[in-house]
Scaffold this active site. Structure first.
Site, mmCIF file in Angstrom:
data_model
loop_
_atom_site.group_PDB
_atom_site.id
_atom_site.type_symbol
_atom_site.label_atom_id
_atom_site.label_comp_id
_atom_site.label_asym_id
_atom_site.label_seq_id
_atom_site.Cartn_x
_atom_site.Cartn_y
_atom_site.Cartn_z
ATOM 1 C CE LYS A 43 -3.869 -0.259 -0.110
ATOM 2 N NZ LYS A 43 -4.767 -0.400 -1.281
ATOM 3 C CG HIS B 27 -4.084 2.784 -5.112
ATOM 4 N ND1 HIS B 27 -4.770 1.775 -5.749
ATOM 5 C CD2 HIS B 27 -3.599 2.235 -3.966
ATOM 6 C CE1 HIS B 27 -4.718 0.669 -5.019
ATOM 7 N NE2 HIS B 27 -4.004 0.918 -3.943
#
Length: 368
Positions: free
Chosen positions: A77, A96
């Site tokens: 992440k 992302h």
């Protein structure tokens, strides 16, 4: 040829217990000649001693910033918050920032600012354009599990907030817990199992969502398996309001008609109680489920849909790291699938999977 150096950084996202490398996969790489460095972590599902037992050098959490310049910093992440400093290393992670997510420019710009490089795990693809490794199956499995727990909680504890949820040690314990809660809720629902609509049911994520439903005893006919043939007519879909649970498992790559809206859900005789947006395109302007605007968390798993005034209650699950509900199993599956690509780092300038990923990075940087 110098052996690649992989530096496993500790995850800092709250409650993120997954790991890009596991003790088993790290050993495979070490046996292939890779240099492996492991950051200590108090929240990783794999304890430090599991790596130490195999002889890996352990370093303090967050010390990747001072790693040798040629080390590949591998994680899952996002990097720690409140840090916009330039990045000098090559990072392998889910960033992302390639699909116009909110704040994507700030995230991506750190890499060219420090002459670093991003290999985004979401976009590592084989020669057929298929992702080489993904958490999709476990994301769908976990999303379906939490959805069923929320459905049961609404029936068993009306008007009470769904509580925090924590990772489970294995699939068996999760399935047992969800099945028990659903059985208890049946008594409050005329012994009727929920009807679950899974959109994107033919993909890895959708398969996981359907498998969980089957494993906890939901009848086959109560699981509606939709994919592109069912959605090509364009939404909103009344079948969503007619289901108890809606699990969205699509991979959003282009604008599509909305699956549902606040208006389409604000109708009499709605059965729908729970929406799980596994895809979690919360800040994507093309999100086909524009009924919420925040990511939920394991501490606060649901958010009510504002503007829907008809009963029953309607809650959304929008946790963006669902597979950490089963951190060990999801990590092992993902890391094992990633191994062939990691081994190809020995020839990173020619290996197609890495050449494509670098080209995509360079294309995205041009948009800054």
């Amino acid at each position: 040829m110098v052996a690649p150096h992989l530096w496993l950084r500790a995850e800092t996202k709250p409650l993120e217990e997954r790991s890009a490398l596991t003790p088993r996969t790290a050993k495979i790489l070490a046996d292939a000649g890779f240099q492996i460095t492991i950051e200590r972590s108090s929240q990783r599902a794999f304890k430090d001693k599991e790596f130490e037992r195999l002889g890996f050098p352990m370093v303090p959490e967050g010390s990747w910033r001072h790693a040798p310049k040629d080390a590949y910093i591998i994680g899952l992440k996002e990097l720690p918050e409140n840090d916009n400093s330039p990045l000098k290393h090559t990072h392998i992670q889910f960033a992302h920032c390639y699909k116009n997510q909110e704040g994507w420019r700030e995230v991506l710009s750190r890499f060219p600012a420090g002459n670093g490089l991003l290999y985004d795990l979401e976009f590592l693809q084989d020669d057929n354009g298929r992702r080489v490794a993904a958490f999709g199956y476990h994301a769908g499995f976990a999303g379906s599990a939490i959805s069923c727990l929320v459905w049961a909680h609404q029936l068993l504890h009306p008007n009470k907030q769904f509580p925090a949820i924590r990772p489970f040690p294995n699939e068996k314990s999760l399935v047992r817990h969800v099945a028990r809660q659903v059985r208890l809720a049946l008594k409050k629902n005329n012994n009727q199992y929920p009807r679950i609509l899974v959109i994107g049911a033919l993909g890895r994520c959708g398969t996981g969502a359907c498998d969980l439903a089957s494993k906890i005893g939901i009848p086959f006919d109560n699981i509606l398996r939709w994919d592109i043939n069912e959605t090509k007519k364009g939404g909103p879909f009344t079948e969503i309001t007619e289901s108890d649970i809606f699990v969205n498992c699509i991979y959003l790559s282009m604008p599509i008609p909305k699956f549902c809206t606040v208006e389409s859900l604000n109708v009499p005789n709605r059965k729908l109680r729970v929406v799980c947006d596994v895809s979690c395109d919360t800040t994507n302007p093309n999100n086909p489920i524009p009924i919420y605007n925040v990511n939920t968390t394991f501490d606060h798993p649901t958010v009510e849909v504002k503007g829907v005034t008809t009963p029953p209650p309607l809650e959304v699950i929008s946790i963006d790291h669902l597979p950490t509900l089963l951190p060990r199993e999801s990590s092992e599956a993902f890391s094992e699938a990633l191994i062939p690509s990691l081994l190809a780092l020995k020839d990173v300038d020619n290996a197609p999977v890495w050449v494509r990923a670098k080209k995509l990075y360079e294309t995205m940087v041009q948009k800054l």
